[in-house]
Design a protein around this motif. Structure first.
Motif, PDB file in Angstrom:
ATOM      1  N   LEU A   1     -20.717 -32.385  44.762  1.00 47.90           N
ATOM      2  CA  LEU A   1     -19.823 -30.644  45.869  1.00 47.90           C
ATOM      3  C   LEU A   1     -20.118 -30.015  44.952  1.00 47.90           C
ATOM      4  CD1 LEU A   1     -16.745 -31.733  48.242  1.00 47.90           C
ATOM      5  CD2 LEU A   1     -19.626 -31.864  48.820  1.00 47.90           C
ATOM      6  N   ILE A   2     -20.458 -30.050  43.609  1.00 47.13           N
ATOM      7  CA  ILE A   2     -20.803 -29.488  42.593  1.00 47.13           C
ATOM      8  C   ILE A   2     -21.875 -28.448  42.153  1.00 47.13           C
ATOM      9  CG2 ILE A   2     -20.665 -28.211  40.076  1.00 47.13           C
ATOM     10  CD1 ILE A   2     -18.384 -29.988  40.026  1.00 47.13           C
ATOM     11  N   PRO A   3     -22.443 -27.512  42.572  1.00 42.83           N
ATOM     12  CA  PRO A   3     -24.295 -26.311  43.146  1.00 42.83           C
ATOM     13  C   PRO A   3     -24.953 -27.606  41.322  1.00 42.83           C
ATOM     14  CG  PRO A   3     -22.899 -24.924  42.807  1.00 42.83           C
ATOM     15  CD  PRO A   3     -21.769 -26.516  42.669  1.00 42.83           C
ATOM     16  N   THR A   4     -24.744 -28.458  41.034  1.00 42.19           N
ATOM     17  CA  THR A   4     -25.695 -28.560  40.012  1.00 42.19           C
ATOM     18  C   THR A   4     -27.392 -28.789  40.072  1.00 42.19           C
ATOM     19  OG1 THR A   4     -24.701 -30.546  40.148  1.00 42.19           O
ATOM     20  CG2 THR A   4     -23.410 -29.025  38.373  1.00 42.19           C
ATOM     21  N   GLU A   5     -28.181 -28.847  41.660  1.00 44.22           N
ATOM     22  CA  GLU A   5     -29.509 -29.467  42.021  1.00 44.22           C
ATOM     23  C   GLU A   5     -29.876 -27.655  41.331  1.00 44.22           C
ATOM     24  OE1 GLU A   5     -31.933 -31.946  43.095  1.00 44.22           O
ATOM     25  OE2 GLU A   5     -29.743 -32.435  42.301  1.00 44.22           O
ATOM     26  N   LYS A   6     -31.182 -28.087  41.258  1.00 45.28           N
ATOM     27  CA  LYS A   6     -32.145 -26.825  41.065  1.00 45.28           C
ATOM     28  C   LYS A   6     -32.686 -26.608  42.713  1.00 45.28           C
ATOM     29  CE  LYS A   6     -35.091 -24.455  37.634  1.00 45.28           C
ATOM     30  NZ  LYS A   6     -36.698 -24.665  36.563  1.00 45.28           N
ATOM     31  N   PRO A   7     -31.756 -24.868  43.014  1.00 41.85           N
ATOM     32  CA  PRO A   7     -32.502 -25.181  44.540  1.00 41.85           C
ATOM     33  C   PRO A   7     -34.347 -25.340  44.222  1.00 41.85           C
ATOM     34  CG  PRO A   7     -31.792 -23.358  43.440  1.00 41.85           C
ATOM     35  CD  PRO A   7     -31.488 -24.159  42.721  1.00 41.85           C
ATOM     36  N   VAL A   8     -34.987 -24.744  43.853  1.00 39.52           N
ATOM     37  CA  VAL A   8     -36.440 -24.696  43.494  1.00 39.52           C
ATOM     38  C   VAL A   8     -37.175 -25.547  42.957  1.00 39.52           C
ATOM     39  CG1 VAL A   8     -38.907 -23.057  44.167  1.00 39.52           C
ATOM     40  CG2 VAL A   8     -36.305 -22.634  44.739  1.00 39.52           C
ATOM     41  N   ASP A   9     -37.362 -26.470  43.080  1.00 38.02           N
ATOM     42  CA  ASP A   9     -37.388 -28.064  41.805  1.00 38.02           C
ATOM     43  C   ASP A   9     -39.276 -27.448  41.559  1.00 38.02           C
ATOM     44  OD1 ASP A   9     -37.902 -29.874  41.072  1.00 38.02           O
ATOM     45  OD2 ASP A   9     -39.359 -31.264  41.650  1.00 38.02           O
ATOM     46  N   GLY A  10     -38.794 -27.331  39.916  1.00 38.27           N
ATOM     47  CA  GLY A  10     -40.452 -27.217  38.983  1.00 38.27           C
ATOM     48  C   GLY A  10     -40.766 -25.482  38.919  1.00 38.27           C
TER      49      GLY A  10
ATOM     50  N   ASP B   1     -44.368 -19.416  45.387  1.00 40.19           N
ATOM     51  CA  ASP B   1     -44.891 -19.343  46.833  1.00 40.19           C
ATOM     52  C   ASP B   1     -44.236 -19.638  47.937  1.00 40.19           C
ATOM     53  OD1 ASP B   1     -47.348 -19.043  44.511  1.00 40.19           O
ATOM     54  OD2 ASP B   1     -47.984 -20.822  45.406  1.00 40.19           O
ATOM     55  N   VAL B   2     -45.027 -18.653  48.898  1.00 40.00           N
ATOM     56  CA  VAL B   2     -44.283 -18.489  50.392  1.00 40.00           C
ATOM     57  C   VAL B   2     -44.070 -19.594  50.820  1.00 40.00           C
ATOM     58  CG1 VAL B   2     -44.354 -17.882  52.267  1.00 40.00           C
ATOM     59  CG2 VAL B   2     -44.269 -16.067  50.981  1.00 40.00           C
ATOM     60  N   GLY B   3     -43.611 -20.424  51.450  1.00 45.15           N
ATOM     61  CA  GLY B   3     -43.383 -22.074  52.126  1.00 45.15           C
ATOM     62  C   GLY B   3     -43.001 -23.138  50.908  1.00 45.15           C
ATOM     63  N   THR B   4     -42.692 -22.139  49.544  1.00 43.46           N
ATOM     64  CA  THR B   4     -41.934 -23.654  48.412  1.00 43.46           C
ATOM     65  C   THR B   4     -40.583 -23.973  49.173  1.00 43.46           C
ATOM     66  OG1 THR B   4     -43.600 -22.508  46.797  1.00 43.46           O
ATOM     67  CG2 THR B   4     -41.322 -24.031  46.730  1.00 43.46           C
ATOM     68  N   PRO B   5     -40.371 -25.548  49.452  1.00 40.05           N
ATOM     69  CA  PRO B   5     -39.037 -26.287  49.642  1.00 40.05           C
ATOM     70  C   PRO B   5     -37.782 -25.362  49.058  1.00 40.05           C
ATOM     71  CG  PRO B   5     -40.555 -27.421  49.253  1.00 40.05           C
ATOM     72  CD  PRO B   5     -41.112 -26.794  48.843  1.00 40.05           C
TER      73      PRO B   5
ATOM     74  N   ILE C   1     -33.615 -26.922  52.843  1.00 38.66           N
ATOM     75  CA  ILE C   1     -32.739 -25.798  54.388  1.00 38.66           C
ATOM     76  C   ILE C   1     -33.466 -24.965  54.477  1.00 38.66           C
ATOM     77  CG2 ILE C   1     -30.047 -27.142  53.117  1.00 38.66           C
ATOM     78  CD1 ILE C   1     -30.088 -24.608  51.544  1.00 38.66           C
ATOM     79  N   ALA C   2     -34.440 -24.715  53.858  1.00 41.31           N
ATOM     80  CA  ALA C   2     -35.515 -23.371  54.359  1.00 41.31           C
ATOM     81  C   ALA C   2     -36.353 -23.545  53.410  1.00 41.31           C
ATOM     82  CB  ALA C   2     -34.440 -22.180  53.310  1.00 41.31           C
ATOM     83  N   SER C   3     -37.102 -22.385  53.351  1.00 43.88           N
ATOM     84  CA  SER C   3     -38.654 -22.246  52.818  1.00 43.88           C
ATOM     85  C   SER C   3     -39.008 -20.399  52.693  1.00 43.88           C
ATOM     86  CB  SER C   3     -39.880 -22.137  53.151  1.00 43.88           C
ATOM     87  OG  SER C   3     -39.781 -23.371  54.222  1.00 43.88           O
ATOM     88  N   VAL C   4     -39.342 -20.473  51.122  1.00 47.18           N
ATOM     89  CA  VAL C   4     -39.169 -19.069  49.661  1.00 47.18           C
ATOM     90  C   VAL C   4     -40.013 -18.275  51.072  1.00 47.18           C
ATOM     91  CG1 VAL C   4     -40.238 -18.467  48.402  1.00 47.18           C
ATOM     92  CG2 VAL C   4     -39.048 -20.751  48.121  1.00 47.18           C
ATOM     93  N   GLY C   5     -39.030 -17.518  50.712  1.00 43.94           N
ATOM     94  CA  GLY C   5     -40.582 -15.674  51.535  1.00 43.94           C
ATOM     95  C   GLY C   5     -39.933 -14.467  51.416  1.00 43.94           C
ATOM     96  N   SER C   6     -39.670 -13.402  51.280  1.00 41.55           N
ATOM     97  CA  SER C   6     -39.972 -12.343  50.951  1.00 41.55           C
ATOM     98  C   SER C   6     -39.627 -11.350  52.535  1.00 41.55           C
ATOM     99  CB  SER C   6     -41.418 -11.962  50.698  1.00 41.55           C
ATOM    100  OG  SER C   6     -40.623 -10.059  49.761  1.00 41.55           O
ATOM    101  N   THR C   7     -38.024 -11.541  52.851  1.00 42.75           N
ATOM    102  CA  THR C   7     -37.228 -11.358  53.757  1.00 42.75           C
ATOM    103  C   THR C   7     -36.237  -9.689  53.227  1.00 42.75           C
ATOM    104  OG1 THR C   7     -36.294 -13.353  53.628  1.00 42.75           O
ATOM    105  CG2 THR C   7     -38.309 -13.149  55.605  1.00 42.75           C
ATOM    106  N   GLY C   8     -35.732  -9.460  53.943  1.00 40.11           N
ATOM    107  CA  GLY C   8     -34.742  -8.244  53.087  1.00 40.11           C
ATOM    108  C   GLY C   8     -35.300  -7.684  52.720  1.00 40.11           C
ATOM    109  N   ARG C   9     -34.645  -7.253  51.365  1.00 36.45           N
ATOM    110  CA  ARG C   9     -34.368  -6.942  50.101  1.00 36.45           C
ATOM    111  C   ARG C   9     -35.656  -7.431  48.913  1.00 36.45           C
ATOM    112  NH1 ARG C   9     -32.248  -3.727  45.693  1.00 36.45           N
ATOM    113  NH2 ARG C   9     -32.334  -1.261  46.015  1.00 36.45           N
ATOM    114  N   SER C  10     -37.159  -7.490  49.096  1.00 30.60           N
ATOM    115  CA  SER C  10     -37.469  -7.232  48.178  1.00 30.60           C
ATOM    116  C   SER C  10     -38.302  -7.305  47.851  1.00 30.60           C
ATOM    117  CB  SER C  10     -37.635  -9.257  48.773  1.00 30.60           C
ATOM    118  OG  SER C  10     -38.627 -10.095  47.941  1.00 30.60           O
TER     119      SER C  10
END
Length: 316
Positions: free
Chosen positions: A170-179, A208-212, A266-275
């Motif tokens: 339950l401690i956030p130690t996993e890298k959210p985007v691998d590599g 890149d867009v779509g990266t897990p 849980i999602a894919s990389v994008g550029s939505t919102g203030r980006s």
């Protein structure tokens, strides 16, 4: 005259032949009678010797009759000795369990001294004697009680280790985007849109867009929405006032109320919102205060480095 002599001779020969058969039969009958008489005499002599206790007859009787009391005693003694040896092996195994329990208790943060149920004992073996059935049963009862207490103690150790494992997941130690390396760190920076100094409350992972996008720890999804600044955003509650936020996603694959596991997509990389371009903006909040996520990720890398490598069986 010649014929009469021949007939008389034949009659005499037959008489002699019949007498020979009778002699052989009589001899065979005498032999059988003598053998039976010998057996009867030996049997009577043997039984009388056993009853009278003549020297040497008791040992012979034990060989002939193996089910007597002496043989039963020897059989029981052999079994008792075998059980005693097995009991010794069990006691040695219990000592190994004690040693292992102490080490595991230390890993669980418990006092290893509490694992010891009895003080050590030993010394030089001066003499030995045969163990009795009563002593063997008493020793088995002690092993039974001792093993029961060890099971209870190891159950406590297992529960503590399980709690530790749950807390770690339950401690956030996993890298959210691998590599992917961190692009923009936590802290004050020049805002890429306004050009002014501003607090950056998380880490940016350009990809890149779509990266897990992966959950940094297990928890419950408490927010899944579109935010003007964060775009497609997900927040996961990990308990103990700890929340992680994942922003600017192109797609989300979980909804509010879902239970997620560490490392789950849980999602894919994008550029939505203030980006200004495709990336993941990742935040860690503790009791409503933003924290540097790099501290948590660094702790996860340290734990992964400390784990022993899995190797094959040792070669002799």
């Amino acid at each position: 005259m010649h014929i009469i002599i021949t007939d008389a001779w034949l009659a005499k020969s037959r008489a002699l032949h019949l007498s020979g058969l009778k002699l052989v039969g009589a001899g065979a009958l005498a032999a059988v009678t003598l053998m039976l008489a010998s057996i009867a005499s030996y049997h009577w002599f043997f039984l009388e010797g056993v009853r009278q206790g003549w020297p040497g007859f008791a040992s012979v009787a034990r060989l002939v009759h193996p089910n007597d009391a002496g043989s039963k005693d020897a059989y029981m003694r052999a079994n008792l000795d075998a059980m005693a040896r097995k009991l010794g092996e069990m006691q040695a195994r219990m000592m190994q369990i004690d040693s292992l329990g102490e080490r595991v208790a230390g890993l669980a943060g418990l006092n290893p001294a509490e694992f010891k149920n009895a003080p050590g004992s030993g010394g030089s073996l001066v003499a030995s004697r045969d163990i009795s059935m009563q002593e063997l049963m008493q020793a088995l009862d002690i092993v039974d009680v001792s093993s029961g207490s060890r099971v209870d103690w190891l159950t406590v150790v297992e529960s503590r280790l399980f709690d530790q494992k749950i807390r770690q997941t339950l401690i956030p130690t996993e890298k959210p985007v691998d590599g992917v390396r961190v692009g923009s760190a936590f802290g004050f920076r020049i805002d890429p849109i306004t050009g002014l100094s501003a607090l950056h409350t998380g880490l940016d992972f350009p990809a890149d867009v779509g990266t897990p996008i992966l959950a940094a720890a297990g928890g419950v999804v408490v927010v899944q929405e579109y935010h003007a600044a964060y775009g497609n955003m997900i927040e996961i509650d990990h308990g103990n006032d700890l929340i992680t936020r994942y922003a600017h996603a192109s797609q989300t694959f979980v909804k509010k109320g879902d239970i997620v596991k560490r490392g789950q997509k849980i999602a894919s990389v994008g550029s939505t919102g203030r980006s200004t371009g495709p990336h993941l903006h990742f935040e860690v909040w503790v009791a409503g205060v933003p924290q540097d996520p790099q501290r948590f990720l660094a702790a996860g890398e340290k734990i992964a480095t400390a784990k022993p490598a899995v190797t094959g069986p040792r070669k002799p």
